[in-house]
Design an enzyme around this catalytic site. Structure first.
Site, PDB file in Angstrom:
ATOM      1  N   LYS A  83       0.845  -1.246   0.114  1.00  0.00           N
ATOM      2  CA  LYS A  83      -0.019  -0.057   0.015  1.00  0.00           C
ATOM      3  C   LYS A  83       0.947   1.303   0.021  1.00  0.00           C
ATOM      4  O   LYS A  83       1.902   1.514   0.797  1.00  0.00           O
ATOM      5  CB  LYS A  83      -0.693  -0.130   1.362  1.00  0.00           C
ATOM      6  CG  LYS A  83      -2.464   0.418   1.143  1.00  0.00           C
ATOM      7  CD  LYS A  83      -3.064   0.048   2.268  1.00  0.00           C
ATOM      8  CE  LYS A  83      -4.415   0.512   2.214  1.00  0.00           C
ATOM      9  NZ  LYS A  83      -5.056   0.543   3.402  1.00  0.00           N
TER      10      LYS A  83
HETATM   11  C1  E4P Z   1      -8.282   1.688   3.383  1.00  0.00           C
HETATM   12  O1  E4P Z   1      -7.602   0.698   3.128  1.00  0.00           O
HETATM   13  C2  E4P Z   1      -8.307   2.057   4.546  1.00  0.00           C
HETATM   14  O2  E4P Z   1      -7.838   1.227   5.642  1.00  0.00           O
HETATM   15  C3  E4P Z   1      -9.692   2.434   5.311  1.00  0.00           C
HETATM   16  O3  E4P Z   1     -10.736   2.082   4.690  1.00  0.00           O
HETATM   17  C4  E4P Z   1      -9.774   3.736   5.987  1.00  0.00           C
HETATM   18  O4  E4P Z   1     -11.009   3.936   6.580  1.00  0.00           O
HETATM   19  P1  E4P Z   1     -11.423   4.999   7.839  1.00  0.00           P
HETATM   20  O5  E4P Z   1     -11.681   6.398   6.848  1.00  0.00           O
HETATM   21  O6  E4P Z   1     -12.806   4.367   8.337  1.00  0.00           O
HETATM   22  O7  E4P Z   1     -10.297   4.917   8.678  1.00  0.00           O
END
Ligand code: E4P
Length: 222
Positions: A83
């Protein structure tokens, strides 16, 4: 549509995997930090439970640093997806990682132009954060729809991974739009099963069945 769970919690991952509908896992530094465990050990545990893509995020924000962390992460297992944040240095690294056949998930995407840049860089996945866009009174799902349209217009292979999902309607709308993947917190996965009419219907079926049993056992009373 593929279902990923958005967590670094082993119990949640194990339970979601046991449902038989889980295709992968996404983590991020905040989710990992919440668990208070060694990142490498945590990834090993997740990879044991889920046989599918597992996103693990780099912390570096410069090209060389991102590449180094990404290569180390990719060496752990073929299912690791690196990522990378949607910044210039990140997308430069995504291009190089693609040439090395390392899968990438470009994260923190909040605009269609960012998503277009990620596709041009050769990202495996793009992660638009719908809940966080909704939080600033703009439509997260409109963003997803625009990204899907742009990717279709130019036949980009980058998969749209809808992230920051807050409720089942986000998933339904993403599915109607044809998004490739949704990553959801455990609480949202649980909510997908719920419907009050299912609960009432099942309760009635079971009590009617019980009445039949009573009639068969005590025909005179009935
Ligand atoms: C994406 O991969 C992130 O880990 C995640 O969906 C972020 O979500 P949040 O806005 O609920 O922290």
């Amino acid at each position: 549509m593929k279902f990923f769970i958005d967590t670094a919690n082993i119990d949640e991952i194990r339970e979601a995997a046991s449902l038989g509908i889980l295709d992968g896992v996404t983590t991020n530094p905040s989710l990992v930090s919440k668990e208070g465990k060694n990142f490498r050990k945590l990834l090993d545990e997740i990879l044991e439970i889920v046989d599918g893509p597992v996103s693990a995020e780099v912390i570096a924000t410069d090209y060389d640093g991102i590449l180094k962390e990404a290569r180390d992460l990719a060496d752990i297992h073929d299912n690791i997806v690196v990522k990378v944040p949607l910044i210039k240095e990140g997308l430069k690294a995504v291009r190089t990682l693609g040439e090395e056949n390392i899968n990438t998930n470009v994260t923190l995407c909040f605009s269609p132009s960012q998503a277009l840049m990620a596709a041009k860089a050769g990202a495996t996945y793009i992660s638009p954060f719908v809940g966080r866009v909704d939080d600033i009174s703009t439509s997260g799902m409109d963003l997803v729809s625009q990204i899907i349209q742009i990717y279709r217009n130019y036949n980009y292979d980058t998969q749209v991974l809808v992230a920051s999902i807050r409720h089942p309607l986000h998933l339904v709308e993403a599915a109607l739009m044809g998004a490739d993947v949704c990553t959801m917190p455990f609480a949202v996965i649980n909510k997908l099963f719920n419907h009050p009419l299912t609960d009432v219907g099942l309760k009635n079926f079971l009590s009617d069945w019980q009445k039949l049993n009573e009639k068969v056992e005590n025909p005179k009373k009935a």
